[in-house]
Design an enzyme around this catalytic site. Sequence first.
Site, PDB file in Angstrom:
ATOM      1  N   PRO A 141      -1.486  -9.645   6.209  1.00 59.56           N
ATOM      2  CA  PRO A 141      -0.154  -9.253   5.711  1.00 59.56           C
ATOM      3  C   PRO A 141      -0.068  -9.225   4.192  1.00 59.56           C
ATOM      4  O   PRO A 141      -0.598 -10.106   3.500  1.00 59.56           O
ATOM      5  CB  PRO A 141       0.767 -10.335   6.297  1.00 59.56           C
ATOM      6  CG  PRO A 141       0.069 -10.783   7.535  1.00 59.56           C
ATOM      7  CD  PRO A 141      -1.399 -10.722   7.212  1.00 59.56           C
ATOM      8  N   CYS A 142       0.638  -8.220   3.686  1.00 61.00           N
ATOM      9  CA  CYS A 142       0.721  -8.018   2.231  1.00 61.00           C
ATOM     10  C   CYS A 142       2.092  -8.376   1.667  1.00 61.00           C
ATOM     11  O   CYS A 142       2.338  -8.200   0.480  1.00 61.00           O
ATOM     12  CB  CYS A 142       0.386  -6.574   1.877  1.00 61.00           C
ATOM     13  SG  CYS A 142       1.610  -5.375   2.479  1.00 61.00           S
ATOM     14  N   GLN A 143       2.995  -8.896   2.521  1.00 64.28           N
ATOM     15  CA  GLN A 143       4.372  -9.097   2.067  1.00 64.28           C
ATOM     16  C   GLN A 143       4.480 -10.001   0.837  1.00 64.28           C
ATOM     17  O   GLN A 143       5.355  -9.802  -0.002  1.00 64.28           O
ATOM     18  CB  GLN A 143       5.224  -9.688   3.196  1.00 64.28           C
ATOM     19  CG  GLN A 143       5.583  -8.691   4.287  1.00 64.28           C
ATOM     20  CD  GLN A 143       4.525  -8.625   5.365  1.00 64.28           C
ATOM     21  OE1 GLN A 143       3.394  -9.057   5.180  1.00 64.28           O
ATOM     22  NE2 GLN A 143       4.892  -8.078   6.514  1.00 64.28           N
ATOM     23  N   SER A 198       2.805  -7.624  -2.193  1.00 62.16           N
ATOM     24  CA  SER A 198       3.361  -6.328  -2.550  1.00 62.16           C
ATOM     25  C   SER A 198       4.450  -6.453  -3.608  1.00 62.16           C
ATOM     26  O   SER A 198       5.171  -7.449  -3.687  1.00 62.16           O
ATOM     27  CB  SER A 198       3.927  -5.655  -1.293  1.00 62.16           C
ATOM     28  OG  SER A 198       4.627  -4.481  -1.626  1.00 62.16           O
TER      29      SER A 198
END
Length: 241
Positions: free
Chosen positions: A70-72, A75
């Site tokens: 996950p890049c949350q 980002s």
Amino acid sequence: MSLTHGSLFSGIGGFEIGAAANNISTIWNCEIDSYNRKILKQHFPNTIQHEDIRELRHPSAVDIISGGFPCQDLSIAGRGRGITGERSGLWSEMLRIIDEGRPAYVVIENSPELLKKGFENVLYPLSEIGYDAEWQCLSGTTFGVQQGRERVYCIAHTNGIGQQGERQKPIFSEPELSRQFQGVHPGWRTRSDIPKPRAFRSLNDIPNGMERTKAHGNAIMPIVASYLFRCIVNHYNQITP
């Protein structure tokens, strides 16, 4: 010898499609979202499914493990907590599974912000468990697709593989434009030359269903995945008698 593949954070199977395009079988995948698992089961019915990476232990041995953790937290659209955040911190679980399974190759996908917010926490632990790595930033427009969603892709391989043969070439090769677009606009040579889609994701004609839009929005483009696996196959063939 045919290479085999295991997929983490599988989404709707972008990496699986890329592997299949290179005659690489996906033995298992791992995806926590129930809607995405339905899509995976529909298109890859013979692949073993796992749900929660935090509960996954010692999956079947494969030659390649892929995953876009996950890049949350990385980002620019997120809260900037970095790779130690609650979501992006799941990288540690991916690293654990890599260490358990010891695949010959590892493919990692994430936001380019990773390069500024903790990439050393990817490279250094991989090095500690015996992997060397290369990386590139690529977008769909690199391959002639009208989508400028740039991502960083890292391919790691065991140090033993890197030491075989004479003067090993880099894993990454020159990306090729999609055959679907070759010759249509011969003047397009850089990402800035390719027009953007006229409306948000209208290129794929995605209906306004929230689950479908979310699934597509988080997915890796198969054309990019196919390129990455082709690079691995070419590298593997260099070192295999």
